[in-house]
Write a protein that holds these residues in place. Sequence first.
Motif, PDB file in Angstrom:
ATOM      1  N   ALA C  53     -10.041   2.781   7.460  1.00  0.00           N
ATOM      2  CA  ALA C  53     -11.201   2.651   8.340  1.00  0.00           C
ATOM      3  C   ALA C  53     -10.829   1.903   9.618  1.00  0.00           C
ATOM      4  O   ALA C  53      -9.954   1.039   9.618  1.00  0.00           O
ATOM      5  CB  ALA C  53     -12.318   1.915   7.611  1.00  0.00           C
ATOM      6  N   ARG C  54     -11.472   2.268  10.699  1.00  0.00           N
ATOM      7  CA  ARG C  54     -11.330   1.529  11.949  1.00  0.00           C
ATOM      8  C   ARG C  54     -12.727   1.149  12.401  1.00  0.00           C
ATOM      9  O   ARG C  54     -13.560   2.007  12.634  1.00  0.00           O
ATOM     10  CB  ARG C  54     -10.663   2.407  13.025  1.00  0.00           C
ATOM     11  CG  ARG C  54      -9.207   2.736  12.732  1.00  0.00           C
ATOM     12  CD  ARG C  54      -8.324   1.488  12.807  1.00  0.00           C
ATOM     13  NE  ARG C  54      -6.935   1.762  12.464  1.00  0.00           N
ATOM     14  CZ  ARG C  54      -6.463   1.730  11.219  1.00  0.00           C
ATOM     15  NH1 ARG C  54      -7.260   1.436  10.216  1.00  0.00           N
ATOM     16  NH2 ARG C  54      -5.198   1.988  10.973  1.00  0.00           N
ATOM     17  N   PHE C  55     -12.981  -0.149  12.455  1.00  0.00           N
ATOM     18  CA  PHE C  55     -14.304  -0.597  12.863  1.00  0.00           C
ATOM     19  C   PHE C  55     -14.163  -1.923  13.573  1.00  0.00           C
ATOM     20  O   PHE C  55     -13.158  -2.628  13.389  1.00  0.00           O
ATOM     21  CB  PHE C  55     -15.232  -0.721  11.649  1.00  0.00           C
ATOM     22  CG  PHE C  55     -14.689  -1.596  10.553  1.00  0.00           C
ATOM     23  CD1 PHE C  55     -14.950  -2.957  10.529  1.00  0.00           C
ATOM     24  CD2 PHE C  55     -13.886  -1.047   9.548  1.00  0.00           C
ATOM     25  CE1 PHE C  55     -14.438  -3.761   9.520  1.00  0.00           C
ATOM     26  CE2 PHE C  55     -13.374  -1.855   8.545  1.00  0.00           C
ATOM     27  CZ  PHE C  55     -13.645  -3.208   8.531  1.00  0.00           C
ATOM     28  N   PRO C  56     -15.143  -2.298  14.384  1.00  0.00           N
ATOM     29  CA  PRO C  56     -15.033  -3.579  15.079  1.00  0.00           C
ATOM     30  C   PRO C  56     -15.028  -4.719  14.056  1.00  0.00           C
ATOM     31  O   PRO C  56     -15.795  -4.669  13.086  1.00  0.00           O
ATOM     32  CB  PRO C  56     -16.292  -3.628  15.949  1.00  0.00           C
ATOM     33  CG  PRO C  56     -17.076  -2.402  15.677  1.00  0.00           C
ATOM     34  CD  PRO C  56     -16.351  -1.534  14.715  1.00  0.00           C
ATOM     35  N   GLY C  57     -14.173  -5.681  14.268  1.00  0.00           N
ATOM     36  CA  GLY C  57     -14.117  -6.803  13.329  1.00  0.00           C
ATOM     37  C   GLY C  57     -13.192  -6.559  12.159  1.00  0.00           C
ATOM     38  O   GLY C  57     -13.104  -7.370  11.245  1.00  0.00           O
ATOM     39  N   CYS C  64      -9.397 -12.716   6.993  1.00  0.00           N
ATOM     40  CA  CYS C  64     -10.181 -13.450   5.992  1.00  0.00           C
ATOM     41  C   CYS C  64      -9.680 -13.143   4.579  1.00  0.00           C
ATOM     42  O   CYS C  64      -9.535 -14.038   3.750  1.00  0.00           O
ATOM     43  CB  CYS C  64     -11.660 -13.090   6.094  1.00  0.00           C
ATOM     44  SG  CYS C  64     -12.455 -13.808   7.533  1.00  0.00           S
ATOM     45  N   LEU C  65      -9.423 -11.855   4.317  1.00  0.00           N
ATOM     46  CA  LEU C  65      -8.956 -11.477   2.985  1.00  0.00           C
ATOM     47  C   LEU C  65      -7.601 -12.096   2.687  1.00  0.00           C
ATOM     48  O   LEU C  65      -7.353 -12.587   1.585  1.00  0.00           O
ATOM     49  CB  LEU C  65      -8.863  -9.956   2.879  1.00  0.00           C
ATOM     50  CG  LEU C  65     -10.194  -9.265   2.588  1.00  0.00           C
ATOM     51  CD1 LEU C  65     -10.059  -7.771   2.784  1.00  0.00           C
ATOM     52  CD2 LEU C  65     -10.630  -9.564   1.168  1.00  0.00           C
ATOM     53  N   ASN C  66      -6.724 -12.082   3.690  1.00  0.00           N
ATOM     54  CA  ASN C  66      -5.411 -12.685   3.489  1.00  0.00           C
ATOM     55  C   ASN C  66      -5.554 -14.173   3.186  1.00  0.00           C
ATOM     56  O   ASN C  66      -4.849 -14.721   2.344  1.00  0.00           O
ATOM     57  CB  ASN C  66      -4.528 -12.475   4.724  1.00  0.00           C
ATOM     58  CG  ASN C  66      -4.057 -11.030   4.823  1.00  0.00           C
ATOM     59  OD1 ASN C  66      -4.111 -10.286   3.843  1.00  0.00           O
ATOM     60  ND2 ASN C  66      -3.625 -10.629   5.992  1.00  0.00           N
ATOM     61  N   ALA C  67      -6.501 -14.807   3.888  1.00  0.00           N
ATOM     62  CA  ALA C  67      -6.715 -16.238   3.647  1.00  0.00           C
ATOM     63  C   ALA C  67      -7.291 -16.462   2.254  1.00  0.00           C
ATOM     64  O   ALA C  67      -6.925 -17.408   1.560  1.00  0.00           O
ATOM     65  CB  ALA C  67      -7.651 -16.812   4.711  1.00  0.00           C
ATOM     66  N   ILE C 115      -7.162  -6.303  -2.854  1.00  0.00           N
ATOM     67  CA  ILE C 115      -7.579  -5.635  -1.617  1.00  0.00           C
ATOM     68  C   ILE C 115      -6.500  -5.782  -0.546  1.00  0.00           C
ATOM     69  O   ILE C 115      -6.093  -4.806   0.080  1.00  0.00           O
ATOM     70  CB  ILE C 115      -8.912  -6.209  -1.086  1.00  0.00           C
ATOM     71  CG1 ILE C 115     -10.047  -5.870  -2.046  1.00  0.00           C
ATOM     72  CG2 ILE C 115      -9.224  -5.629   0.299  1.00  0.00           C
ATOM     73  CD1 ILE C 115     -11.410  -6.327  -1.555  1.00  0.00           C
ATOM     74  N   ALA C 116      -6.025  -7.006  -0.351  1.00  0.00           N
ATOM     75  CA  ALA C 116      -5.086  -7.251   0.745  1.00  0.00           C
ATOM     76  C   ALA C 116      -3.784  -6.485   0.530  1.00  0.00           C
ATOM     77  O   ALA C 116      -3.274  -5.836   1.453  1.00  0.00           O
ATOM     78  CB  ALA C 116      -4.808  -8.750   0.873  1.00  0.00           C
ATOM     79  N   LEU C 117      -3.248  -6.531  -0.695  1.00  0.00           N
ATOM     80  CA  LEU C 117      -1.983  -5.836  -0.943  1.00  0.00           C
ATOM     81  C   LEU C 117      -2.191  -4.322  -0.920  1.00  0.00           C
ATOM     82  O   LEU C 117      -1.347  -3.586  -0.412  1.00  0.00           O
ATOM     83  CB  LEU C 117      -1.373  -6.284  -2.275  1.00  0.00           C
ATOM     84  CG  LEU C 117      -0.927  -7.744  -2.314  1.00  0.00           C
ATOM     85  CD1 LEU C 117      -0.310  -8.090  -3.656  1.00  0.00           C
ATOM     86  CD2 LEU C 117       0.075  -8.040  -1.203  1.00  0.00           C
ATOM     87  N   THR C 118      -3.327  -3.858  -1.457  1.00  0.00           N
ATOM     88  CA  THR C 118      -3.615  -2.421  -1.429  1.00  0.00           C
ATOM     89  C   THR C 118      -3.712  -1.932   0.010  1.00  0.00           C
ATOM     90  O   THR C 118      -3.186  -0.876   0.363  1.00  0.00           O
ATOM     91  CB  THR C 118      -4.930  -2.116  -2.170  1.00  0.00           C
ATOM     92  OG1 THR C 118      -4.813  -2.555  -3.508  1.00  0.00           O
ATOM     93  CG2 THR C 118      -5.239  -0.627  -2.152  1.00  0.00           C
TER      94      THR C 118
END
Lengths: 292, 240, 233
Positions: C53-57, C64-67, C115-118
């Motif tokens: 997906a490409r979306f603003p933000g 945030c997910l990585n954190a 989520i982050a690794l996927t």
Amino acid sequence: MTAIDRRLLLAAGFYAGLAGLALAQAPAAAPPATTAAPGETRFITVSSTTSTQDSGLFGHILPLFKAKTGIEVRVISQGTGQALDTGRRGDADVVFVHARAQELKFVEEGFSLERKPVMYNDFVLIGPKGDPAGIAGTKDIAAALVKVQERAAPFVSRGDKSGTHIAELALWKVAGVDIEAKKGPWYREIGQGMGAALNSANAMGAYVLSDRGTWLSFKNRGDLVISVEGDKRLFNQYGVMSVNPAKHPHVKFDDGKLFVDWLTSPEGQKAIADYKIDGQQLFFPNAQQAGA
Amino acid sequence: MRDIASILPLSVDRVSFTGEGRKLVDVVSFAVPAGGLTVLLGPNGAGKSLTLRLCHGLLKPSAGEIAWANGAAGRVKRHAMVFQKPIMLRRSVEANIAHALAAAGISGIERRQRCGAALDRFGLGERAAQPARLLSGGEQQRLAIARAWALRPELLFLDEPTSQLDPAATRQIEELLSGLVAEGITVMMSTHDLGQAKRLANRVLFLHRGRLVEDRPAADFFAGPLAPEARAFLAGELIW
Amino acid sequence: MDFGAIFQAAFALMVGLDPAFLAIVGLSLRVTLTAVLIAALIGLPLGAALALARFPGRAVVIVCLNALMGLPPVVAGLVVFLLLSRSGPLGPLGLLFTPTAMIVAQVILVVPIVIALTRQIVEDLWAEYRDHLRSVGLEGLRAIPTLLWDGRFALATALLAGFGRASAEVGAVLIVGGNIAGYTRTMTTAITLETSKGDLPLALGLGLVLIALTLAINAIAFGASRIGARYAG
């Protein structure tokens, strides 16, 4: 529709099904039952202190209670302050702790209808064999604490608002030491349970106040020995309270009361007295003693 | 599917494509009728690959129009594309073909039949169960073509299909392409290999700096190109 | 410290097959594997969707997910605790101090990792596959099944990372489970308890058993993905 689309649809269906299942589970998991449905385990939740747990008392008496009533007792062991809060939030049916003044406050606030004394053990001042404060074998806890402070001998404080921590602070007061003002690097507040405090004292060669039960069952003593014992001011009273259903309607008041009544009955009191480590009795039942 | 109206001729009408602020394809117009093999010729950066991608629908033109004879191309494309570096799924040779067919909505017995036919037609039968990514470069490109062929395209785009292959594998692929043309599949490919263009092309579109500078039957083009850029290219002078 | 005693304790635990010990191991595995399974069901599609997906933000979401991958378990535990406490918004469910509460807390810890690794794995794979998948008409959501399937061996590593985090953590399960003997006591909370009882050999012995279990699960997963990769290239 392609095979890939079918797969996507299948996945969507799968997730919708899962969500449905979860929703169906939610109300099923929510019976505000005060007694368990048939077939389910009948249990109560008791918030108690690390000392009762770490000393192994529960391991001894709870099977006896379960054999008699069929009620499983699930014990959350925390510091006294935290255990009382668990009761306040309604997350436990019974609170079993050792800090009389705070227990009475708990009742006063209406979180319990009644506090019952159960048993006592005593605190002991543990210290390293080397005895840097020169207090080994004395009986006057107040004098001993004064010496510890004067010589700035390492001292580990629980620092976690537990019953033992509260008792320790009271003893400093009795000794006439304003610990807030006098504490320095020698006074180490670790903010952890009794076992952790003993482990720390062993590692640091420090003095520490412990309940006798935890001390007797503690295995990692290293160089630690009892420095001061036998002072009446080291008395440690345990009380039990069931949480008031008027505050938290979901609590299992009846089964909780069964536990409280059993603990304070001759049968429960005998079970407590029978718990020994190396022939030493750890807790002394005194449910009948007025004002305890 | 064959009985519905043909998608050809394809008409490319004054198509431009702008990227990174530059006109990479600059007002290009041509038509692709059914049959034959058209080569897009030109030096690196001429816009050959972009033109193919625009035709195949992977890119949207910034201006102009690309139209198929039967109007909207429909849910299932009847044109397929093979890329410079073969893109092999992490699956067996057969599963690579089956996956493309599944994506096109072909299932069951027909999918199995088409898979088998493609494996036989391109001599991959013995490799069917092997991981596609362990094939040699030439075999991978052969599988990519087989995979595209299984979709039964009317028009097949190939982007520099042999630029990463050794001469033997290149010759094999060229033979395959001639076979496809003989089968009635219209082929449009890009190359910067003059010899290959001479061997295969019926028609040459010569591109230079995003512009179509010459569009002629191959024989005429190689006999004597009209545009000075094309003459320079044929003479082997690098032009950018 | 007597290291002989530690190995003796670990050995006695593994050979003795004491029912209480087996119950602890069983609960640990049940809680963690369930949490990883649920986290996979949530995280794999979301991570793949985030990759495509490409979306603003979007960049903010990714950061945030990585954190969140580094979210202290205690904090996750505290949040779940406050939600599930009888005085909290989900109190009526009566889930605090149950294995379900522990699963919920671990799902919260594992989902960001998955989520982050996927996202990373699928994004790399998409970069490689994009032209072909778009050519055969698989774009957006329709590309996800292919990408997840073809990335399955790399994704298994992501799930193993999640499993490692869940099986090793003690902060969250201690707070929301309560370390109730025979009910919510896991390997890690038992280690904490034995440490506080000063029975360090037993605590370390339990630790050795936990390491052995984790090792076994990793070895099985590694072997399976090796064999699988040989057939899928």
